[in-house]
Design a protein around this motif. Structure first.
Motif, short mmCIF file in Angstrom:
data_model
loop_
_atom_site.label_atom_id
_atom_site.label_comp_id
_atom_site.label_asym_id
_atom_site.label_seq_id
_atom_site.Cartn_x
_atom_site.Cartn_y
_atom_site.Cartn_z
N GLN A 56 0.86 -1.18 0.00
CA GLN A 56 0.00 0.00 0.00
C GLN A 56 0.89 1.23 0.00
N MET A 57 0.87 1.97 -1.09
CA MET A 57 1.60 3.24 -1.14
C MET A 57 0.82 4.23 -0.30
N LEU A 58 1.31 4.54 0.89
CA LEU A 58 0.60 5.43 1.79
C LEU A 58 0.72 6.88 1.38
N GLY A 59 1.80 7.23 0.68
CA GLY A 59 1.95 8.59 0.16
C GLY A 59 3.25 9.25 0.56
N ARG A 60 3.26 10.54 0.33
CA ARG A 60 4.42 11.38 0.65
C ARG A 60 4.24 11.87 2.09
N TYR A 112 12.63 19.11 9.28
CA TYR A 112 11.55 19.20 8.29
C TYR A 112 11.99 18.30 7.14
N ARG A 113 11.19 17.27 6.86
CA ARG A 113 11.55 16.33 5.79
C ARG A 113 10.31 15.87 5.06
N GLU A 114 10.50 15.46 3.82
CA GLU A 114 9.47 14.82 3.02
C GLU A 114 10.04 13.51 2.51
N ARG A 115 9.26 12.42 2.69
CA ARG A 115 9.74 11.10 2.28
C ARG A 115 8.56 10.24 1.84
N ASP A 116 8.84 9.22 1.04
CA ASP A 116 7.82 8.27 0.61
C ASP A 116 7.61 7.19 1.66
N LEU A 117 6.35 6.81 1.86
CA LEU A 117 6.00 5.80 2.85
C LEU A 117 5.11 4.74 2.22
N THR A 118 5.53 3.48 2.35
CA THR A 118 4.78 2.34 1.82
C THR A 118 4.59 1.32 2.92
#
Length: 141
Positions: A56-60, A112-118
């Motif tokens: 499940q690609m949960l998003g950014r 402060y970070r942005e990352r992909d979560l699956t």
């Protein structure tokens, strides 16, 4: 040189010396401020879409926490997830089958970070609803 003229020169030299010296005898002023603690997390663009069977690609994931002592991000999920894990920007984080909370970020400084979560579940498992909680570690203002 006359006495009055000598006094005037000495007075002028003393005035120049006073202007050139920093004022050391004045009061010391300390300025302090407090900034409200901000610690939040959000997911965008995932919508629990399936990438591969069981994924499940949960998003950014966007994380923001200004707490000087750092923060934790905790994934809230149902118990009973066998052979499950999350992938946070390529890092695999296992989920214990008997747990309902899994720490996915444990930072010792503000960020402060942005990352992909699956979310990866065992083959044949149904998609599940999850939530993420941001927890500041230090004093909260």
């Amino acid at each position: 040189m006359t006495a009055n003229r000598t006094k005037g020169v000495l007075f002028s030299l003393a005035a120049i010396m006073l202007l050139a010296e920093p004022a050391a005898a004045g009061p010391v002023i300390n300025i302090m401020g407090r900034v409200a603690t901000v610690c939040r997390v959000s997911l965008a663009g995932g919508g629990a879409s399936t990438v591969e069977p069981g994924e499940q690609m949960l998003g950014r994931l966007t994380e923001l926490c200004n707490n000087v002592d750092g923060y934790r991000l905790v994934l809230l999920h149902p118990a009973g997830l066998e052979d499950a894990f999350v992938v946070l920007d390529g890092e695999r984080i296992p989920i214990a089958a008997d747990a309902t909370r899994t720490v996915i970020v444990d930072s010792n400084r503000p960020a402060y970070r942005e990352r992909d979560l699956t979310l990866v579940l065992a083959e044949g498992a149904e998609p599940v609803a999850v939530n993420i909680e941001a927890q500041p570690k230090g004093m909260i203002f």
